[in-house]
Write a protein that holds these residues in place. Structure first.
Motif, short mmCIF file in Angstrom:
data_model
loop_
_atom_site.label_atom_id
_atom_site.label_comp_id
_atom_site.label_asym_id
_atom_site.label_seq_id
_atom_site.Cartn_x
_atom_site.Cartn_y
_atom_site.Cartn_z
N LEU A 167 -16.91 36.59 13.39
CA LEU A 167 -17.24 35.27 12.86
C LEU A 167 -18.47 35.35 11.96
O LEU A 167 -18.48 34.83 10.85
CB LEU A 167 -17.51 34.34 14.04
CG LEU A 167 -17.11 32.88 13.96
CD1 LEU A 167 -15.63 32.78 13.77
CD2 LEU A 167 -17.52 32.18 15.23
N PHE A 172 -19.04 35.60 7.25
CA PHE A 172 -19.91 34.81 6.39
C PHE A 172 -20.50 35.69 5.31
O PHE A 172 -21.05 36.73 5.61
CB PHE A 172 -21.11 34.31 7.20
CG PHE A 172 -21.05 32.86 7.54
CD1 PHE A 172 -21.10 31.92 6.54
CD2 PHE A 172 -20.98 32.46 8.85
CE1 PHE A 172 -21.07 30.59 6.86
CE2 PHE A 172 -20.94 31.13 9.17
CZ PHE A 172 -20.99 30.19 8.17
N LEU A 195 -24.73 32.99 1.87
CA LEU A 195 -24.44 31.63 2.33
C LEU A 195 -25.14 31.38 3.66
O LEU A 195 -25.73 30.33 3.90
CB LEU A 195 -22.93 31.47 2.48
CG LEU A 195 -22.45 30.11 2.94
CD1 LEU A 195 -22.78 29.07 1.91
CD2 LEU A 195 -20.95 30.14 3.19
N LEU A 234 -28.00 28.53 4.51
CA LEU A 234 -27.86 27.54 5.57
C LEU A 234 -28.95 27.68 6.62
O LEU A 234 -29.42 26.70 7.19
CB LEU A 234 -26.49 27.67 6.23
CG LEU A 234 -25.30 27.31 5.37
CD1 LEU A 234 -24.02 27.71 6.05
CD2 LEU A 234 -25.30 25.82 5.09
N CYS A 243 -13.67 27.58 13.13
CA CYS A 243 -14.99 27.71 13.77
C CYS A 243 -16.10 27.74 12.73
O CYS A 243 -17.12 27.06 12.88
CB CYS A 243 -15.07 28.99 14.59
SG CYS A 243 -14.01 28.99 16.02
N LEU A 244 -15.89 28.54 11.67
CA LEU A 244 -16.96 28.70 10.69
C LEU A 244 -17.24 27.40 9.95
O LEU A 244 -18.40 27.05 9.73
CB LEU A 244 -16.60 29.79 9.69
CG LEU A 244 -16.81 31.20 10.22
CD1 LEU A 244 -16.42 32.22 9.19
CD2 LEU A 244 -18.25 31.40 10.63
N VAL A 298 -19.31 25.23 12.05
CA VAL A 298 -20.73 25.64 12.05
C VAL A 298 -21.41 25.17 10.76
O VAL A 298 -22.49 24.58 10.80
CB VAL A 298 -20.85 27.17 12.20
CG1 VAL A 298 -22.28 27.61 12.01
CG2 VAL A 298 -20.34 27.61 13.55
N VAL A 299 -20.74 25.43 9.62
CA VAL A 299 -21.33 25.01 8.34
C VAL A 299 -21.51 23.49 8.33
O VAL A 299 -22.54 22.97 7.92
CB VAL A 299 -20.45 25.46 7.16
CG1 VAL A 299 -21.01 24.95 5.85
CG2 VAL A 299 -20.34 26.95 7.11
N PHE A 312 -21.91 21.52 10.82
CA PHE A 312 -23.05 21.16 11.68
C PHE A 312 -24.37 21.38 10.93
O PHE A 312 -25.24 20.51 10.94
CB PHE A 312 -23.01 21.99 12.96
CG PHE A 312 -24.23 21.84 13.81
CD1 PHE A 312 -24.45 20.67 14.53
CD2 PHE A 312 -25.17 22.85 13.90
CE1 PHE A 312 -25.57 20.53 15.31
CE2 PHE A 312 -26.30 22.70 14.67
CZ PHE A 312 -26.50 21.54 15.38
N LEU A 313 -24.49 22.53 10.26
CA LEU A 313 -25.76 22.86 9.61
C LEU A 313 -26.05 21.94 8.43
O LEU A 313 -27.20 21.55 8.23
CB LEU A 313 -25.76 24.32 9.16
CG LEU A 313 -25.90 25.32 10.31
CD1 LEU A 313 -25.68 26.72 9.82
CD2 LEU A 313 -27.27 25.21 10.96
N VAL A 314 -25.02 21.60 7.64
CA VAL A 314 -25.32 20.75 6.49
C VAL A 314 -25.57 19.30 6.92
O VAL A 314 -26.12 18.53 6.15
CB VAL A 314 -24.21 20.76 5.41
CG1 VAL A 314 -24.15 22.10 4.73
CG2 VAL A 314 -22.89 20.37 5.97
N SER A 360 -17.79 27.59 1.14
CA SER A 360 -17.74 28.48 2.32
C SER A 360 -16.30 28.76 2.70
O SER A 360 -15.96 29.87 3.09
CB SER A 360 -18.49 27.91 3.51
OG SER A 360 -18.92 26.64 3.30
#
Lengths: 385, 345
Positions: free
Chosen positions: A161, A165, A169, A173, B18-19, B22-23, B25-27, B317
């Motif tokens: 996971l 990425f 990026l 973040l 999932c990714l 996560v992104v 959530f972060l933004v 992303s």
């Protein structure tokens, strides 16, 4: 007002002379390394090839530069001398009579001093972050490779996971001023920094369980030192006030560990899967040793060769990552003298002035090159055995 | 084989889910939402104005509802004026309908870019096209050069050619894009003046040797060393095999042995490496495009990230994760295809 300048030989001799503590330290190291080569094991074998000597010497060169930065650099890396703005290499600062050996930058600071002080930042963060990543990756990779099955699938999924990425990026973040207002970096630090403590406690526990006196001393020391560092780094609450880290450095540190731990995990997992089929592991299992004893005291020491090579390469890669962070202006303060920030600042003005760009560029390149050469020499030596 | 690919595609979908979560959530962290609101209004807006803007545009709904909206499993709601009850589209510049509708990734709608004031798809796909051109030329330069260096070095292990080429390839792996970019720009743009230090004109006037060589060279150089070293290692291994010795002993010339017997087998490993280079190239793309001001995917990503353009950043992303995962899949499948000894279960 016109600034006096040194000639090209003046600059070269000036630079060589400024590095005098580094040359002395290098000479001492080289002398003793060659003198006691036979007794130094793997390190001594590095001195058998030209590539190895070059790698070791470049790494030591930057290490000593970082240690003696205060003596080597003639100026403060943040001090500004308005008259020296964008001055060409060799310009002499009238008040102190010292030369700006590599010229001055856009904000009239000494490029040479900034390069020298930049090595401090890089040589503290890159190896430390790599070691933490190694601890995290090893502690998770050992059980994943040894037990296999569900633990392995779960941990591998998590690692993949993170690896899926693109690094850049991830940094955009994770390393922002915004995220430092939230407790996320602290949480991540809290998780990552617990791994070394867990690692060493398990290491001692599995081996010396039957010798309670020795074990007690080891555990007490681990918990004391580890807990002290943990308090200082994660909560910024060191009772003695010695260990502390600024929030943006913690942010960078955590992001770099997060980005490189999955790589270590994959390597450790692969190595363990290979080594666990060996006879000595079967022998330990027959003796009735606990799984963690086998992982830490039978498997891990036999995986050290590839791991050492990987650590060398990874420190280089982490240096590149730090440079990337600096280049995009993420995390590090804009006036920070580190190499990445220096490259960012100067590459914008490349049309007008070339000289402020080159020192950080060659510094970063040579340090990473040294580490890569070292890794290559180590790999060659470990293939020989 | 089909089962293997299907299973991998399933894992891929799960990873992407999932990714993006996560992104997402972060933004959507509080400071990032503030940053977005400030960039949409202006610096002097009061906290209440920022809050009401966030409220009005639906940024204060439940986190999972909003993620569902982005995915396309929950309906997107238009802005409803609390006094008159009239509903209007959320972002007028994106042609969003004024009634609730399903508009997410599953419907093929990437959302609306708040920075560029256009639908994300309109910004993202041309940028991807521009980056595709860059990547194509990088591959055209990088792969043949790297393979040639690797084969020449690995052909006769331990010779002077081998050592020189090996050290050279180690040196290029120690040169990240922002370092080689600066060095090349200094040499070819500032001193010699042969090439343009900026690729900004490439977007408008089309690419030419003058404005496109530096970005391509900068990106290729970092990958060359790595691929060359892998090729060398694999070539060295192949050259010690029994069938090479047999070929030599039956009287075949060295050149014929290398080309006919060694090369094909030595190129299997580099194939995987080249495929796995894509995630690295993505980082390189970002650096090079920012450095040479080329309006491609990397440039868009940086713009989206620094302005916290939520939909655009999520789109970026999604694309990059998709590229990384699908190249991994291709490399696995291709490896099994090229090397008949590997069987997938």
């Amino acid at each position: 007002m016109q600034v006096e300048t040194l000639g090209i030989f003046g600059i070269i001799f000036g630079v060589l002379a400024r590095f005098w503590p580094v040359w002395i330290a290098l000479a001492i190291i080289l002398f003793f390394s060659l003198r006691f080569r036979e007794r130094l094991g793997l390190y001594g074998q590095l001195f058998e090839t030209g590539v190895g000597v070059a790698g070791v010497m470049i790494c030591f060169f930057w290490l000593f530069t970082a240690i003696f930065a205060g003596t080597v650099a003639p100026f403060d890396p943040l001090a500004q001398f308005p008259i020296m703005k964008n001055v060409l290499p060799g310009g002499i600062e009238p008040e102190s009579g010292q030369a700006f050996l590599f010229g001055g930058d856009r904000l009239a600071r000494d490029v040479f001093s900034r390069m020298v002080y930049g090595s401090q930042i890089v040589l503290i963060i890159a190896p430390a972050a790599t070691l933490f990543a190694l601890m995290v990756g090893t502690t998770l990779g050992l059980p994943a490779g040894y037990y296999g099955g569900r633990i392995d699938s779960f941990l591998s999924f998590l690692a993949n996971l993170v690896l899926a990425f693109p690094v850049i990026l991830l940094f955009y973040l994770l390393v922002t001023p915004g995220i430092r207002e939230t407790p996320i970096p602290q949480w991540m630090a809290g998780v990552f920094f617990i791994f070394p403590i867990v690692f060493f406690v398990t290491l001692f526990w599995t081996r010396y369980r039957s010798r309670p006196q020795l074990l007690a001393i080891q555990l007490a020391l681990t918990l004391l030192i580890g807990g002290w560092a943990y308090l200082g780094l994660v909560f910024d609450a060191d009772p003695l006030g010695i260990i502390s880290i600024s929030s943006n450095q913690l942010n960078i540190f955590v992001a770099v560990v997060f980005a490189s731990a999955p790589g270590v995990f994959r390597i450790v997992r692969g190595l363990v899967m290979d080594i666990k089929t060996r006879d000595y592991v079967a022998a330990a299992q027959t003796r009735g040793e606990t799984p963690w004893y086998i992982m830490l005291w039978e498997v891990l020491p036999n995986a050290r060769g590839p791991l050492i090579v990987d650590v060398c390469l990874r420190i280089g890669y982490t240096t590149i990552l730090l440079g990337t962070l600096g280049y995009f202006g993420l995390g590090l303060a804009p006036e920070s003298p580190d190499w990445g920030t220096g490259i960012k600042e100067s590459s914008r003005l490349l049309r007008a002035y070339v000289h402020p760009a080159l020192p950080p560029v060659f510094a970063l390149m040579s340090f990473v090159l040294g580490l890569n050469l070292l890794a290559d020499a180590l790999r060659e030596q470990s293939l020989k055995d | 084989m089909l089962g293997f690919i299907l299973r991998r595609l399933g894992v891929m979908a799960l990873t992407m889910l999932c990714l993006t979560l996560v992104v997402f959530f972060l933004v959507n962290l509080e400071p990032n939402l503030k940053k977005l609101a400030i960039s949409q209004l202006d610096m002097r807006s009061s906290a209440a104005e920022l809050e009401s803007w966030l409220q009005k545009n639906g940024y204060r709904q439940n986190f999972f509802v909003r993620y569902g909206q982005w995915l396309g499993v929950v309906q997107k709601q238009p802005n409803v004026d609390p006094e008159t009850g009239v509903s209007s589209p959320r972002f007028s510049y994106c042609d969003e309908p004024a009634e609730p509708y399903y508009g997410g990734i599953l419907q093929g709608d990437f959302g609306c870019s708040t920075k560029f004031k256009v639908p994300v798809a309109e910004k993202l796909f041309p940028a991807l096209g521009a980056t595709g051109i860059l990547m194509f030329w990088v591959m055209v330069v990088m792969v043949p050069v790297a393979l040639l260096i690797g084969v020449l070095a690995g052909m006769r292990e331990g010779t002077r050619t081998d050592r020189t080429l090996s050290v050279a390839s180690i040196a290029t792996t120690a040169t990240p894009e922002y370092v080689s970019g600066v060095i090349f720009a200094v040499i070819f743009a500032s001193w010699l003046g042969w090439l343009n230090g900026s690729a900004a004109t490439a977007t408008r006037q089309g690419i030419s040797f003058y404005n496109f060589t530096l970005p391509v060279m900068t990106m290729a150089i970092y990958g060359i060393g790595y691929i060359a070293r892998m090729t060398r290692a694999s070539m060295v291994e192949v050259m010690t095999q029994q069938y090479i010795r047999t070929a030599r002993l039956k009287g075949l010339g060295f050149r014929a042995v290398v080309i006919k017997h060694a090369l094909r087998n030595a190129l299997i490993a580099p194939f995987t490496v080249i495929m796995l280079q894509f995630p690295w190239l993505l980082t390189g793309v970002v650096i090079v495009e920012v450095m040479f001001r080329y309006q491609g995917f990397g440039f868009t990503l940086v713009e989206a990230a620094s302005n916290n353009d939520i939909d655009l950043l999520l789109g970026c992303s999604l694309v990059s994760v998709f590229v990384v995962l699908s190249t991994q899949l291709i490399s696995d499948v291709g490896y099994a295809y090229l090397n008949p000894r590997i069987r997938v279960q």
